[in-house]
Design a protein around this motif. Structure first.
Motif, PDB file in Angstrom:
ATOM      1  N   ASN A  44       0.811  -1.209   0.000  1.00 29.89           N
ATOM      2  CA  ASN A  44       0.000   0.000   0.000  1.00 29.89           C
ATOM      3  C   ASN A  44       0.852   1.269   0.000  1.00 29.89           C
ATOM      4  O   ASN A  44       0.541   2.250  -0.694  1.00 29.89           O
ATOM      5  N   ILE A  45       1.943   1.259   0.764  1.00 29.65           N
ATOM      6  CA  ILE A  45       2.781   2.459   0.868  1.00 29.65           C
ATOM      7  C   ILE A  45       3.885   2.491  -0.180  1.00 29.65           C
ATOM      8  O   ILE A  45       4.540   3.526  -0.355  1.00 29.65           O
ATOM      9  N   HIS A  46       4.099   1.360  -0.877  1.00 34.47           N
ATOM     10  CA  HIS A  46       5.175   1.296  -1.876  1.00 34.47           C
ATOM     11  C   HIS A  46       4.811   2.131  -3.095  1.00 34.47           C
ATOM     12  O   HIS A  46       3.853   1.841  -3.805  1.00 34.47           O
ATOM     13  N   THR A  47       5.584   3.171  -3.328  1.00 36.08           N
ATOM     14  CA  THR A  47       5.348   4.064  -4.463  1.00 36.08           C
ATOM     15  C   THR A  47       6.670   4.247  -5.196  1.00 36.08           C
ATOM     16  O   THR A  47       7.463   5.151  -4.870  1.00 36.08           O
ATOM     17  N   PRO A  48       6.954   3.385  -6.176  1.00 34.94           N
ATOM     18  CA  PRO A  48       8.218   3.488  -6.924  1.00 34.94           C
ATOM     19  C   PRO A  48       8.316   4.826  -7.650  1.00 34.94           C
ATOM     20  O   PRO A  48       7.301   5.469  -7.949  1.00 34.94           O
ATOM     21  N   ILE A  49       9.524   5.240  -7.925  1.00 34.66           N
ATOM     22  CA  ILE A  49       9.742   6.506  -8.614  1.00 34.66           C
ATOM     23  C   ILE A  49      10.745   6.282  -9.745  1.00 34.66           C
ATOM     24  O   ILE A  49      11.772   5.626  -9.558  1.00 34.66           O
ATOM     25  N   ASP A  50      10.402   6.781 -10.921  1.00 32.05           N
ATOM     26  CA  ASP A  50      11.254   6.630 -12.094  1.00 32.05           C
ATOM     27  C   ASP A  50      11.958   7.956 -12.351  1.00 32.05           C
ATOM     28  O   ASP A  50      11.326   8.940 -12.718  1.00 32.05           O
TER      29      ASP A  50
END
Length: 309
Positions: A44-50
């Motif tokens: 739920n909190i995992h928000t990858p960033i490119d």
């Protein structure tokens, strides 16, 4: 009568074994429940960033190989319809070989180049302009170190996290009162609401924003210490719920587990730093100016802790 004793002992042994088996099953079930809920919260909190890093590593980071890493912590006051600004900016470097964590606060008014915007402005404006990506790139260029991970925290919800771990203990070096709450000098215990007030106060502190940064680091360290305590296991549901509502990060569950396995001893030795500089007015705007020599000094400390030559 003697012939019946072995049967009674055998029956008693079977009962004991059955009770032990039930306990093992219950603990295993509880353990699975914990893992299931942790996995759910982590997703739920995992928000990858490119993004394209401003300071690239010579090789991919490996937590499994116990390599030092860095984390950018952003405390953001988000409001409906407004992204907000990152008024809390802390860089943490973790070195398992030295079993230590370095924690550096960057004053929010620090004048820097905003990467991707092409202007010099207050560092906390990077988040308002371009979110986490621009904040990471800007901090990375300012400190000349790779920023591997980020943790973004909603400061309004931070008090929920403090309450979830059962409050925090801090060593207060300044007697003051704010918003109807008195904070005496010395070792004090804080609940979530008190911790938020404690970490935000700066106007009654002769050190200004530096005092506020110190208190922020104290509260974060208190959360780390409480969260790592075995007693927190019994409050894990509250902790996970608070994290799920108020935190975003590009750390995956596997990476979190590697950190817990390979880096957990580092939390016992946390060194806190701040950047020295001075305030000045430029075009009627107040900025915090960090001299180049001071910037290089701080860069050297962080690079040494990350084993970067």
């Amino acid at each position: 009568m003697a012939r019946h004793k072995p049967k009674k002992k055998s029956k008693l042994l079977r009962i004991v074994l059955l009770v032990l088996l039930l306990l093992v099953v219950a603990v295993a079930g509880y353990g699975y429940s914990i893992y299931h809920n942790i996995n759910k919260t982590a997703k739920n909190i995992h928000t990858p960033i490119d993004r394209t890093p401003e300071v690239a590593r010579p090789a991919n980071l490996s937590l499994a190989n116990k390599e030092p890493f860095s984390v950018l912590m952003l405390g953001v006051d988000e409001r409906e319809g407004d992204r907000g600004r990152s008024d809390t900016i802390i860089v943490m470097t973790v070195n398992p070989e030295k079993q230590s964590i370095d924690m550096l606060s960057i004053p929010r008014d620090t004048r820097v180049e905003i990467v991707g915007k092409g202007i010099e402005d207050k560092i906390n404006h990077a988040y308002a302009f371009g979110g986490v990506e621009m904040s990471m790139n800007t901090v990375e260029k300012f400190l000349d170190i790779p920023i591997d991970y980020y943790i973004k925290m909603n400061m309004e919800g931070f008090q929920e996290i403090v309450d979830a771990v059962g409050g925090v203990n801090v060593n207060n070096d300044l007697d003051f009162s704010v918003s109807g709450t008195h904070f005496p000098e010395g070792q004090i215990s804080l609940n979530g609401e008190e911790a938020l007030k404690y970490s935000r106060m700066r106007y009654e502190d002769p050190r200004g924003d530096f005092g506020r940064q110190l208190r922020q680091r104290q509260v974060i360290q208190g959360v780390i210490n409480k969260g790592a305590n075995i007693s927190a296991i019994w409050k894990y549901d509250d902790v996970l719920q608070a994290l799920g509502k108020n935190v975003e990060t590009n750390l995956s569950l596997d990476e979190m587990m590697d950190i817990q396995k390979n880096y957990k001893e580092a939390r016992h030795n946390i060194e806190q730093y701040q950047i020295e500089g001075q305030g000045t007015m430029i075009n009627n705007v107040w900025y915090y100016i960090v001299p180049q020599e001071e910037r290089q000094r701080v860069q050297g400390l962080l690079k040494d802790h990350l084993n970067i030559s």
